[in-house]
Design an enzyme around this catalytic site. Sequence first.
Site, PDB file in Angstrom:
ATOM      1  N   ASP A   1      15.033   0.800  10.778  1.00  0.00           N
ATOM      2  CA  ASP A   1      14.970   1.997   9.933  1.00  0.00           C
ATOM      3  C   ASP A   1      16.356   2.622   9.875  1.00  0.00           C
ATOM      4  OD1 ASP A   1      14.303   4.402   8.671  1.00  0.00           O
ATOM      5  OD2 ASP A   1      13.606   5.319  10.545  1.00  0.00           O
TER       6      ASP A   1
ATOM      7  N   ASN B   1      16.976   5.510   7.722  1.00  0.00           N
ATOM      8  CA  ASN B   1      16.962   6.901   7.242  1.00  0.00           C
ATOM      9  C   ASN B   1      16.134   7.843   8.103  1.00  0.00           C
ATOM     10  OD1 ASN B   1      14.369   6.146   6.577  1.00  0.00           O
ATOM     11  ND2 ASN B   1      14.617   6.362   4.360  1.00  0.00           N
TER      12      ASN B   1
ATOM     13  N   ASP C   1       1.644 -16.416  -0.625  1.00  0.00           N
ATOM     14  CA  ASP C   1       0.508 -15.899   0.130  1.00  0.00           C
ATOM     15  C   ASP C   1      -0.808 -16.398  -0.465  1.00  0.00           C
ATOM     16  OD1 ASP C   1      -0.605 -13.897   2.110  1.00  0.00           O
ATOM     17  OD2 ASP C   1      -1.458 -13.109   0.256  1.00  0.00           O
TER      18      ASP C   1
ATOM     19  N   GLU D   1       1.441 -20.584   2.523  1.00  0.00           N
ATOM     20  CA  GLU D   1       0.268 -20.388   3.367  1.00  0.00           C
ATOM     21  C   GLU D   1      -0.853 -21.234   2.782  1.00  0.00           C
ATOM     22  OE1 GLU D   1      -2.059 -16.582   5.298  1.00  0.00           O
ATOM     23  OE2 GLU D   1      -1.593 -16.518   3.170  1.00  0.00           O
TER      24      GLU D   1
END
Length: 573
Positions: free
Chosen positions: A57, A59, A236, A294
């Site tokens: 992260d 921010n 996916d 997948e």
Amino acid sequence: MTIANRAAKKAWRVTAALLPALLVFAPIAASAAPQAEQQPWWATAVIYEIYPRSFQDTNGDGIGDLKGVTQRLDYLEKLGVDAIWLTPFFPSPNKDFGYDVADYTNVSPEYGTMADWDELTREARKRGIRVMVDFVLNHSSDQHAWFKESRSSRNNPKRDWYVWKDPAPDGGPPTNWESIFGGSTWEYDKATGQYYYHVFYKEQPDLNWANPELRKAMHDVVRFWLDHGASGFRLDATPYLFEDPNWPDDPDVKGGPLPGLKPYNSNLPATRAALRDLRKLTDSYPGQRVLLGENAISSIEDLRRIYGANADEINLPMDFLYTGVKSLDAATFKARIDEAHLQLDGLPPVFHFSNHDTSRQWTRFGDGQNDDRIARLTAAMTLTLRGTALMYYGEELGMADLPADLLKDFPLGPKRTVADKRDPERSPMQWTGGDAAGFTTGSPWLPVHPNRSTVNAERQQADSGSMFHWYARLLQLRKNHPALRDGAYVPLQSGNRDVVAYARRTPSGAGVLVLLNMSGQRQQLKITGWTGSAPKAGEIIMQSAPAGAANLYDPVLAPFATQILSIVPENHE
């Protein structure tokens, strides 16, 4: 200079002199000058999966972002990965944390902007790292503009972009099929008096790939990301693009194949044709773009079919037969490894353990006492096999699943609106030993593992005997050693049910022998199965426990020991 050559030139090296007695690395003379690339980059690549929400992260909002991935590219280059795969970062209501896509051609504000994406691909390219997008091609979110239009009326032009059916004669669902996530695959829409189909959550309606306009729109999504620098896609839920057009009832809803392996919803011929079209599209772009898939399989024959009869469908179908082995059983692993190398017609297998849906291998295989050695063993196995290897962020540090009691007491809120059973393997990356592990300056969306004070990247990079360095050395070997880069797989026998043994050899007969003791006892071996001229022992290249001189025929292994030895032809001087 090509990406492959630049990465090889800058491959990070660990000197044997710095390493402790339990981690012995011998120099590799054969790897000094890597050979020219003979096959597509993806056929031998190590692809590092990043769950952006949990990686870095920048921010302070407690959610990882694209700038955070860019910030950590130097770390990934040092580790030695070839590509990164980012799980979905698109706008989403996060019912399934990004796998319910509300806009396929944008970046969710919590992850950044398209400018951040472009910067990431640009900076990654400078470091010889490719970037892959997770493409959710079977379904969208029910909040996607397409579905909002589709459900607005039966006459809407996008009605047929999703799968709608009239109720059964009794007013109930059109079929008795069950969703992979539980419950019916059908959701009733009162406004239009029909059911829509969803093989996953009801908030994830299935797209209708039989509709030419929908298919064109999804192809346009592919073009969008390829034009924006993507090197390929992790696809996916590929098996579920089409269903049996006769919509038969399931004769055994609670029995027979699992919901994701039913003959009426998995890997139908029309699905295979749609994947061939996607392959043609990605192949039309320069730079060896790739499809990593997948899938839903129950046998090695199933896996072979997913490559396509002419190897013209998914470049890299993930081998879930290997991934699905849940205990450290040498005989089972040897069977899975042999079949992947010997029954796929020479196509590159894809090996991995941990991912965003699967318990981390440290937790899955560890016994609470020998976890470090076991983790080194599973790493060495995955990374010394022929084909493509996948890694999951933090795997190289020995990150573990979050404890259940820690998650139970962690409150839900705007950043984590639902408790997902897969949360344990999605915890923040452990960069430092601080309270938030260097992941954020704010409050992380998921708790950080309590072991962060010892299991973190800062500490391990400074420790030459750490798990990080074990992985980095394996990646260096894989990239620079001729046998591990280009060599054939030799299915040896160890003469011991608890030990996996195999070799990788070049046409000259040189190569490496890999020995993996999957038991807590010292094991005596009798190695057989060499083909061609009998080799001679060279040196021990890597090992996780002390041993004597290199021995190719009747070595002895310490409990949970890993040994990688060099081998030379019989006539080698």
